[in-house]
Design a protein around this motif. Structure first.
Motif, PDB file in Angstrom:
ATOM      1  N   HIS A   1       0.809  -1.222   0.000  1.00  0.00           N
ATOM      2  CA  HIS A   1       0.000   0.000   0.000  1.00  0.00           C
ATOM      3  C   HIS A   1       0.843   1.274   0.000  1.00  0.00           C
ATOM      4  N   HIS A   2       2.059   1.215   0.553  1.00  0.00           N
ATOM      5  CA  HIS A   2       2.812   2.454   0.778  1.00  0.00           C
ATOM      6  C   HIS A   2       4.092   2.586  -0.029  1.00  0.00           C
ATOM      7  N   LEU A   3       4.450   1.573  -0.819  1.00  0.00           N
ATOM      8  CA  LEU A   3       5.579   1.699  -1.729  1.00  0.00           C
ATOM      9  C   LEU A   3       5.121   2.293  -3.056  1.00  0.00           C
ATOM     10  N   VAL A   4       6.014   3.025  -3.703  1.00  0.00           N
ATOM     11  CA  VAL A   4       5.744   3.451  -5.074  1.00  0.00           C
ATOM     12  C   VAL A   4       5.942   2.244  -5.985  1.00  0.00           C
ATOM     13  N   ILE A   5       5.381   2.293  -7.185  1.00  0.00           N
ATOM     14  CA  ILE A   5       5.602   1.206  -8.147  1.00  0.00           C
ATOM     15  C   ILE A   5       7.090   1.123  -8.455  1.00  0.00           C
ATOM     16  N   GLY A   6       7.644  -0.084  -8.375  1.00  0.00           N
ATOM     17  CA  GLY A   6       9.082  -0.269  -8.572  1.00  0.00           C
ATOM     18  C   GLY A   6       9.874  -0.140  -7.281  1.00  0.00           C
ATOM     19  N   GLY A   7       9.215   0.313  -6.201  1.00  0.00           N
ATOM     20  CA  GLY A   7       9.879   0.401  -4.904  1.00  0.00           C
ATOM     21  C   GLY A   7      10.094  -0.981  -4.310  1.00  0.00           C
ATOM     22  N   ARG A   8      11.052  -1.094  -3.423  1.00  0.00           N
ATOM     23  CA  ARG A   8      11.412  -2.406  -2.880  1.00  0.00           C
ATOM     24  C   ARG A   8      11.259  -2.466  -1.363  1.00  0.00           C
ATOM     25  N   VAL A   9      10.897  -3.650  -0.881  1.00  0.00           N
ATOM     26  CA  VAL A   9      10.920  -3.943   0.545  1.00  0.00           C
ATOM     27  C   VAL A   9      12.007  -4.990   0.768  1.00  0.00           C
ATOM     28  N   VAL A  10      12.903  -4.708   1.708  1.00  0.00           N
ATOM     29  CA  VAL A  10      14.025  -5.595   2.009  1.00  0.00           C
ATOM     30  C   VAL A  10      13.974  -5.904   3.507  1.00  0.00           C
ATOM     31  N   TYR A  11      13.938  -7.186   3.859  1.00  0.00           N
ATOM     32  CA  TYR A  11      13.817  -7.540   5.274  1.00  0.00           C
ATOM     33  C   TYR A  11      14.452  -8.902   5.541  1.00  0.00           C
ATOM     34  N   TRP A  12      14.676  -9.191   6.818  1.00  0.00           N
ATOM     35  CA  TRP A  12      15.246 -10.471   7.240  1.00  0.00           C
ATOM     36  C   TRP A  12      14.135 -11.408   7.717  1.00  0.00           C
ATOM     37  N   LEU A  13      14.216 -12.655   7.263  1.00  0.00           N
ATOM     38  CA  LEU A  13      13.245 -13.684   7.626  1.00  0.00           C
ATOM     39  C   LEU A  13      13.967 -14.793   8.390  1.00  0.00           C
ATOM     40  N   PRO A  14      13.724 -14.966   9.705  1.00  0.00           N
ATOM     41  CA  PRO A  14      14.397 -16.026  10.462  1.00  0.00           C
ATOM     42  C   PRO A  14      13.794 -17.393  10.155  1.00  0.00           C
ATOM     43  N   VAL A  15      14.632 -18.404  10.033  1.00  0.00           N
ATOM     44  CA  VAL A  15      14.128 -19.746   9.710  1.00  0.00           C
ATOM     45  C   VAL A  15      14.875 -20.796  10.535  1.00  0.00           C
ATOM     46  N   TYR A  16      14.174 -21.906  10.751  1.00  0.00           N
ATOM     47  CA  TYR A  16      14.766 -23.086  11.380  1.00  0.00           C
ATOM     48  C   TYR A  16      15.238 -23.980  10.242  1.00  0.00           C
ATOM     49  N   ARG A  17      16.543 -24.120  10.078  1.00  0.00           N
ATOM     50  CA  ARG A  17      17.126 -24.705   8.868  1.00  0.00           C
ATOM     51  C   ARG A  17      16.632 -26.114   8.535  1.00  0.00           C
ATOM     52  N   PRO A  18      16.475 -27.015   9.526  1.00  0.00           N
ATOM     53  CA  PRO A  18      16.000 -28.358   9.168  1.00  0.00           C
ATOM     54  C   PRO A  18      14.620 -28.367   8.514  1.00  0.00           C
ATOM     55  N   GLU A  19      13.825 -27.329   8.738  1.00  0.00           N
ATOM     56  CA  GLU A  19      12.466 -27.293   8.187  1.00  0.00           C
ATOM     57  C   GLU A  19      12.315 -26.312   7.023  1.00  0.00           C
TER      58      GLU A  19
END
Length: 433
Positions: A329-347
C-alpha cells in the motif's frame, strides 16, 4: 550473499549507465564499485595462468590495441604485487616486477601518482597451515576501482554514538541499502527502526530517512545502555545523533513511537523503499499494542500523557503479513521492501517465504546463524497497486501465508542451543573435565 548483492547493484547501475548513454565496461565497473561493500577491487584482466610462464603466454595473447592506450610514452604507471595467504619479502616483489619486462611499456614509472596502476595477484589458497611454495594461480590486470569496504570500518557499530543489543552490522546495512536500490533523494522507511543502523546506511547514499518503533525508550534514547561499563544511556544518545556523527543529519526526517501492527500513515504510495529487520523474539521481544482482556477506554478516546499501552504477543507470521501488506500500500511502483526472515534450517524450504500479489520476489539470500538456524535476506519489488482483495490474500490462498507454521522460531532456536550445550557438557564429563 555477495553474489546477490552484486546482481542487485548491477541491475541498478546498468540502469544508470543506460541513462548516461555510456556502456563502456570500465565506467560501469566504477559505478558498481562505488556501491559494493562486498568486493575489494575491480580489475581489467589481461592474463592469467597457473605459472608465470603461462601468465606470460596469456598476456602476450591479449589484444595489443586494448593495451596501447595505457602504455604510450606520455603515460605514467606503477605495478603492484598482491599475494593472498602468503607474505612476500620486498626483494621477491621486485623480482616479480622485473620478470615482466616483456610488457611493452613505453611510459614512465611513477610510484606516487601514476595515471595507470597494474596489479600482479598471486593466489596461495585459503589454508594458512598449508601454504604452498608456488601460487595456485596468478592474475595480471589493470586496476579500475576499489570497492566501498572502508565503509564497514568507518561505520562500525563499535564506534557508533547510539547502539542497542540488536544494532545491525554496518556491512549488512549497506548491503541491504544496495538491495533496495537506494539513491539520492529517495524516501526510506524502517517500521522496526531500533537504533537506526539501516537509516544510517541509506542516508549515506543521499536518501531521506524515517522510521517507527514500538519501544519508547529506544526511540527517545532512554533507559539502560548496551555498552560495557555504562549503566544508563547519555542525554544525546539517539538516532539523530548517529546521523550527525556521519555528517548526514540533513537527511533525517524523524522517528516516532508507533505499532507496526497498526500503521498510522495515510493511504498513499509514500516510500521509495522499506528496509527493516523485524524482531524475532530472541534478543528483542515481538509485541504489539492490545490485550486479550476487555479494557475500558476513556469515553473521549483520549489517553493521558503518562498512559502506557498494554501489549501482547505479535506472532512472526503476523509481522510478515502486516509488513507485506503495508509495503503493497505504501511503496511506489518499482519500490522495494528488504527484510530479514528467520528460519529453522532443518524445516526450511523456499515455499516458506511469504508472498503478496503486489510484490515480486527478487532475491532470497541466506546468512547462517548456527547449525540449526539462519535468516534469509528477502528482497521484493512492488509491481502493481493493491486491489480490494489483495490484503486478504493470505487468508484465501495458502501460498501467501506459508510462514504460519513457523511462529515457534524462538522455541526452536533455544531448543537447538540447549541441545548443543548438552552435548558439550557430556563431552566434558567423558573427558573428565
Amino acid at each position: 550473499m555477495a553474489a546477490s548483492n552484486s546482481r542487485s547493484c548491477l541491475q541498478y547501475l546498468l540502469h544508470l549507465a543506460h541513462d548516461n548513454l555510456d556502456f563502456r565496461l570500465p565506467n560501469i565497473s566504477v559505478l558498481i564499485m562505488a556501491r559494493s561493500v562486498c568486493a575489494k577491487s575491480a580489475f581489467e584482466l589481461w592474463g592469467h595462468g597457473q605459472t608465470h610462464s603461462e601468465l606470460k603466454t596469456s598476456i602476450l595473447n591479449y589484444p595489443l590495441e586494448n593495451m596501447s592506450p595505457f602504455m604510450h610514452k606520455n603515460s605514467t604507471y606503477r605495478i603492484n604485487v598482491y599475494t593472498f595467504n602468503k607474505t612476500l619479502q620486498f626483494a621477491d616483489r621486485i623480482k616479480r616486477i622485473d620478470a615482466m619486462e616483456y610488457l611493452p611499456f613505453e611510459g614512465t614509472v611513477s610510484l606516487k601518482e601514476p595515471e595507470n596502476i597494474f596489479c600482479l595477484l598471486e593466489d596461495y589458497g585459503t589454508d594458512p597451515n598449508n601454504i604452498p611454495e608456488h601460487p595456485n594461480y596468478i592474475y595480471f590486470g589493470r586496476w579500475i576501482a576499489d570497492g566501498q569496504r572502508e565503509l564497514i570500518r568507518s561505520h562500525s557499530v563499535k564506534n557508533r554514538h547510539f547502539i542497542g543489543n540488536t544494532s545491525m552490522d554496518a556491512g549488512l546495512s549497506f548491503l541491504m541499502a544496495n538491495h533496495a536500490k537506494v539513491k539520492e533523494n529517495d524516501l526510506i522507511f524502517d517500521p522496526f527502526v531500533g537504533t537506526g543502523s539501516l537509516l544510517v546506511a541509506c542516508s549515506h547514499f543521499g536518501a531521506y530517512v524515517c522510521g517507527t518503533d514500538i519501544d519508547y525508550n529506544t526511540i527517545h534514547g532512554k533507559g539502560r545502555s548496551s555498552r560495557k561499563n555504562q549503566k544508563w544511556r547519555g542525554p544525546d544518545e539517539n538516532i539523530r545523533a548517529n546521523l550527525r556523527q556521519y555528517g548526514t543529519e540533513r537527511m533525517y526526517l524523524d522517528v516516532m513511537v508507533s505499532d507496526a501492527a497498526k500503521p498510522v500513515w495515510r493511504k498513499a504510495a509514500l516510500f521509495d523503499a522499506i528496509i527493516t529487520d523485524p524482531p524475532y523474539g530472541i534478543r528483542e521481544s515481538t509485541r504489539k499494542t492490545g490485550s486479550h482482556k476487555d479494557i475500558t477506554k476513556p469515553p473521549d478516546g483520549i489517553y493521558v500523557e503518562s498512559h502506557v499501552p498494554v501489549s501482547q504477543a505479535y506472532h512472526l507470521s503476523d509481522i510478515f503479513t502486516d509488513l507485506l501488506n503495508f509495503s503493497a500500500h505504501h511503496l511506489v511502483i518499482g519500490g522495494r521492501v528488504v527484510y530479514w526472515l528467520p528460519v529453522y534450517r532443518p524445516e526450511y524450504c523456499e515455499e516458506m517465504v511469504p508472498l503478496h500479489p503486489c510484490l515480486l520476489l527478487i532475491s532470497n539470500c541466506e546468512q547462517t546463524l548456527s547449525s540449526h538456524t539462519s535468516r534469509r535476506l528477502i528482497t521484493m519489488e512492488k509491481i502493481k497497486e493493491p486491489e480490494e482483495l489483495d490484503s486478504q490474500a493470505h487468508l484465501s490462498d495458502p501460498r501467501f501465508s506459508p510462514y504460519q507454521g513457523h511462529n515457534a522460531f524462538r522455541e526452536k532456536y533455544f531448543s537447538g542451543l540447549n541441545k548443543r550445550c548438552g552435548k558439550e557438557d557430556n563431552k566434558s564429563e567423558v573427558n573428565g573435565e
